[in-house]
Design a protein around this motif. Sequence first.
Motif, mmCIF file in Angstrom:
data_model
loop_
_atom_site.group_PDB
_atom_site.id
_atom_site.type_symbol
_atom_site.label_atom_id
_atom_site.label_comp_id
_atom_site.label_asym_id
_atom_site.label_seq_id
_atom_site.Cartn_x
_atom_site.Cartn_y
_atom_site.Cartn_z
ATOM 1 N N ASP A 47 35.248 75.952 60.826
ATOM 2 C CA ASP A 47 35.438 75.060 61.965
ATOM 3 C C ASP A 47 34.347 75.297 63.020
ATOM 4 O O ASP A 47 33.818 74.345 63.599
ATOM 5 C CB ASP A 47 36.824 75.273 62.561
ATOM 6 C CG ASP A 47 37.161 74.236 63.607
ATOM 7 O OD1 ASP A 47 37.287 73.047 63.253
ATOM 8 O OD2 ASP A 47 37.292 74.617 64.796
ATOM 9 N N CYS A 166 29.810 68.655 56.283
ATOM 10 C CA CYS A 166 31.060 69.408 56.316
ATOM 11 C C CYS A 166 30.775 70.905 56.170
ATOM 12 O O CYS A 166 29.664 71.334 55.874
ATOM 13 C CB CYS A 166 31.985 68.965 55.191
ATOM 14 S SG CYS A 166 32.460 67.224 55.246
ATOM 15 N N PRO A 214 46.477 74.530 58.445
ATOM 16 C CA PRO A 214 46.360 73.447 59.429
ATOM 17 C C PRO A 214 44.926 73.152 59.842
ATOM 18 O O PRO A 214 44.648 72.072 60.377
ATOM 19 C CB PRO A 214 47.188 73.958 60.619
ATOM 20 C CG PRO A 214 47.285 75.439 60.423
ATOM 21 C CD PRO A 214 47.282 75.662 58.951
ATOM 22 N N VAL A 216 42.382 72.852 57.765
ATOM 23 C CA VAL A 216 41.663 72.156 56.694
ATOM 24 C C VAL A 216 41.811 70.650 56.875
ATOM 25 O O VAL A 216 42.900 70.155 57.148
ATOM 26 C CB VAL A 216 42.192 72.598 55.309
ATOM 27 C CG1 VAL A 216 41.705 71.678 54.214
ATOM 28 C CG2 VAL A 216 41.776 74.046 55.027
ATOM 29 N N HIS A 217 40.714 69.919 56.684
ATOM 30 C CA HIS A 217 40.738 68.470 56.883
ATOM 31 C C HIS A 217 40.725 67.682 55.572
ATOM 32 O O HIS A 217 41.087 66.507 55.565
ATOM 33 C CB HIS A 217 39.530 68.047 57.723
ATOM 34 C CG HIS A 217 39.473 68.732 59.053
ATOM 35 N ND1 HIS A 217 38.529 69.682 59.368
ATOM 36 C CD2 HIS A 217 40.279 68.629 60.136
ATOM 37 C CE1 HIS A 217 38.729 70.118 60.594
ATOM 38 N NE2 HIS A 217 39.779 69.514 61.080
ATOM 39 N N LYS A 218 40.265 68.300 54.479
ATOM 40 C CA LYS A 218 40.253 67.637 53.174
ATOM 41 C C LYS A 218 40.338 68.702 52.098
ATOM 42 O O LYS A 218 39.817 69.814 52.256
ATOM 43 C CB LYS A 218 38.980 66.811 52.969
ATOM 44 C CG LYS A 218 38.875 66.209 51.556
ATOM 45 C CD LYS A 218 37.587 65.450 51.329
ATOM 46 C CE LYS A 218 37.396 65.109 49.856
ATOM 47 N NZ LYS A 218 38.407 64.205 49.297
ATOM 48 N N CYS A 235 49.396 67.802 50.340
ATOM 49 C CA CYS A 235 48.493 66.937 51.102
ATOM 50 C C CYS A 235 49.177 65.647 51.526
ATOM 51 O O CYS A 235 48.902 65.122 52.619
ATOM 52 C CB CYS A 235 47.245 66.640 50.277
ATOM 53 S SG CYS A 235 46.170 68.073 50.036
ATOM 54 N N LEU A 238 51.181 66.402 54.585
ATOM 55 C CA LEU A 238 50.318 66.633 55.744
ATOM 56 C C LEU A 238 49.434 65.434 56.073
ATOM 57 O O LEU A 238 48.671 65.478 57.037
ATOM 58 C CB LEU A 238 49.429 67.851 55.477
ATOM 59 C CG LEU A 238 50.159 69.187 55.282
ATOM 60 C CD1 LEU A 238 49.176 70.274 54.852
ATOM 61 C CD2 LEU A 238 50.874 69.593 56.561
ATOM 62 N N ARG A 240 46.835 64.420 54.407
ATOM 63 C CA ARG A 240 45.503 65.040 54.321
ATOM 64 C C ARG A 240 44.760 64.443 53.134
ATOM 65 O O ARG A 240 45.295 64.393 52.023
ATOM 66 C CB ARG A 240 45.665 66.547 54.144
ATOM 67 C CG ARG A 240 44.371 67.325 53.954
ATOM 68 C CD ARG A 240 44.640 68.807 54.098
ATOM 69 N NE ARG A 240 45.064 69.120 55.451
ATOM 70 C CZ ARG A 240 45.602 70.283 55.823
ATOM 71 N NH1 ARG A 240 45.811 71.226 54.933
ATOM 72 N NH2 ARG A 240 45.949 70.486 57.068
ATOM 73 N N PRO A 241 43.519 63.987 53.317
ATOM 74 C CA PRO A 241 42.766 63.448 52.179
ATOM 75 C C PRO A 241 42.624 64.484 51.071
ATOM 76 O O PRO A 241 42.422 65.676 51.335
ATOM 77 C CB PRO A 241 41.404 63.108 52.785
ATOM 78 C CG PRO A 241 41.633 62.996 54.251
ATOM 79 C CD PRO A 241 42.753 63.936 54.570
ATOM 80 N N VAL A 242 42.701 64.017 49.831
ATOM 81 C CA VAL A 242 42.606 64.929 48.693
ATOM 82 C C VAL A 242 41.936 64.213 47.528
ATOM 83 O O VAL A 242 42.160 63.027 47.292
ATOM 84 C CB VAL A 242 44.002 65.452 48.279
ATOM 85 C CG1 VAL A 242 44.928 64.307 47.872
ATOM 86 C CG2 VAL A 242 43.908 66.490 47.175
ATOM 87 N N HIS A 464 34.150 60.444 57.288
ATOM 88 C CA HIS A 464 35.009 59.513 58.019
ATOM 89 C C HIS A 464 34.159 58.303 58.391
ATOM 90 O O HIS A 464 32.999 58.452 58.772
ATOM 91 C CB HIS A 464 35.530 60.145 59.316
ATOM 92 C CG HIS A 464 36.680 61.073 59.130
ATOM 93 N ND1 HIS A 464 37.785 60.761 58.369
ATOM 94 C CD2 HIS A 464 36.910 62.315 59.640
ATOM 95 C CE1 HIS A 464 38.644 61.768 58.409
ATOM 96 N NE2 HIS A 464 38.132 62.727 59.156
#
Length: 479
Positions: A47, A166, A214, A216-218, A235, A238, A240-242, A464
């Motif tokens: 992060d 990323c 929490p 993690v974004h993908k 996912c 949450l 969350r993209p996977v 995104h």
Amino acid sequence: MKPFYVAGTWQTTSAALPVISPADEQDIATVALSAPSDVDRAVAAADRALRSPEWQSADNRIRLLTRFAGELDSNSAERARLTSVQNGMPITLATATEAPGPVGLLRYYTALAAAIPQEERRPRLDGRGETLLRREPVGVVAAIVPWNFPQLLTMFKLAPALAAGCAVVLKPAPETTLDALELAAAAERAGLPPGVLNVVTGDGVLGEHLVAHPGVHKVAFTGSTAAGRRIGEICGRLVRPVTLELGGKSAAIVLDDADLEATVTGLATASLLNNGQTCHLSTRILVPRHRHDEVLDAVADMASSLVVGDPLDPETQVGPLVSKRQRRRVEKYISLGKRAGATLAAGGRRPGLRRGWFVSPTVFGNVSNDSLIARNEIFGPVLAVIPYRDIDEAVAIANDSQYGLGGTVWTSDVERGLDVARRVESGTVGVNFYDIDVGAPFGGVKASGLGRELGPEGLTAYQHLKSVYLQPNDPRRPS
């Protein structure tokens, strides 16, 4: 003990994981095991890296990734050997795939990211102003990879994720950690900022902690369908993209006009690549009923002729399975095939080698598509030859599967083969051969997964898309 890599530093713990050679069952090395707290630190470091001016600069990122590719290229031979000694992949295959593949993927996505503008303007369809479209990195990526093509499948995820800007927390399979640590060492030598790439080591419990974190974004995962379903559930909860690249039980449809010699030569790779430990393999071989015995004999002869042995020997075509557990699984299915009454035409036993988790390439004939050896992914050198009456039945049998990842069609008429390929419910199909194209999307349908890797689509999966609406005739609007 080999340390893992978090926040730009090498870490060790008192807990250790042995790395065992599948060829002689001896310990190769020990690797320090990460704890959940190490995952927490890795995610926090990733992060922070996202906000590093050095990493946010697209020009600087391209320069760093170019150096990373050069570092990987400089030790290709050693990286190929690392894969072979850990998972039993024949060294000739490792040299052709695990060595150059990661380098090529990293260079491809670096060039692609440089060629695609971060922003573009589109006129609104209603004619009132325009929209600014921004491509932004999705954020912290959890990448979980399997043991069968560990470096190549890691770079399926790592290359587009890094090119998009990323930061990544990578968890390799316990069986193949040494090559992942070498990737981290190459990234360090290339000067990637601390936290851009982190490597944590452990089992599925640690992997689940990473997936549910929490920060993690993908999530990007390659592995079994069972594990993929669990990751998908987490996912989904949450939001969350996977990306899930899962199992397969692909069909090779041999048409009645197929050249037998050319077809069987192609099936040696399309159906038995990497000791049968490849997700997209055409392990169900569908043949016209009147050619069943002819094709069965030819496939059995091909399988029996393959050289089984030490994966580091350039003459070896089939190495050991990755683990004792995997050999037990494969042998269980061989026993099920025998009990079901299928014709055992080749293999069905261990070769005469003193050590190692070897299984001889095995071919069953007169197999029903309802049998377990035709329904379930075995992930070993076991083929099922299944007869069909006509093309419609062949397509129906090919599609009668929970999976849909790969597949092949074999014919003397390419256009006819293409017509059949269009009817197969699968993410990928090869006509008279099978070879993944880095420039085209790869992935499955049904229980074979969600999303796509490779091609430009593989880069978009780590971005995104943000739309910024600009009012028409606004004097404050940027030009």
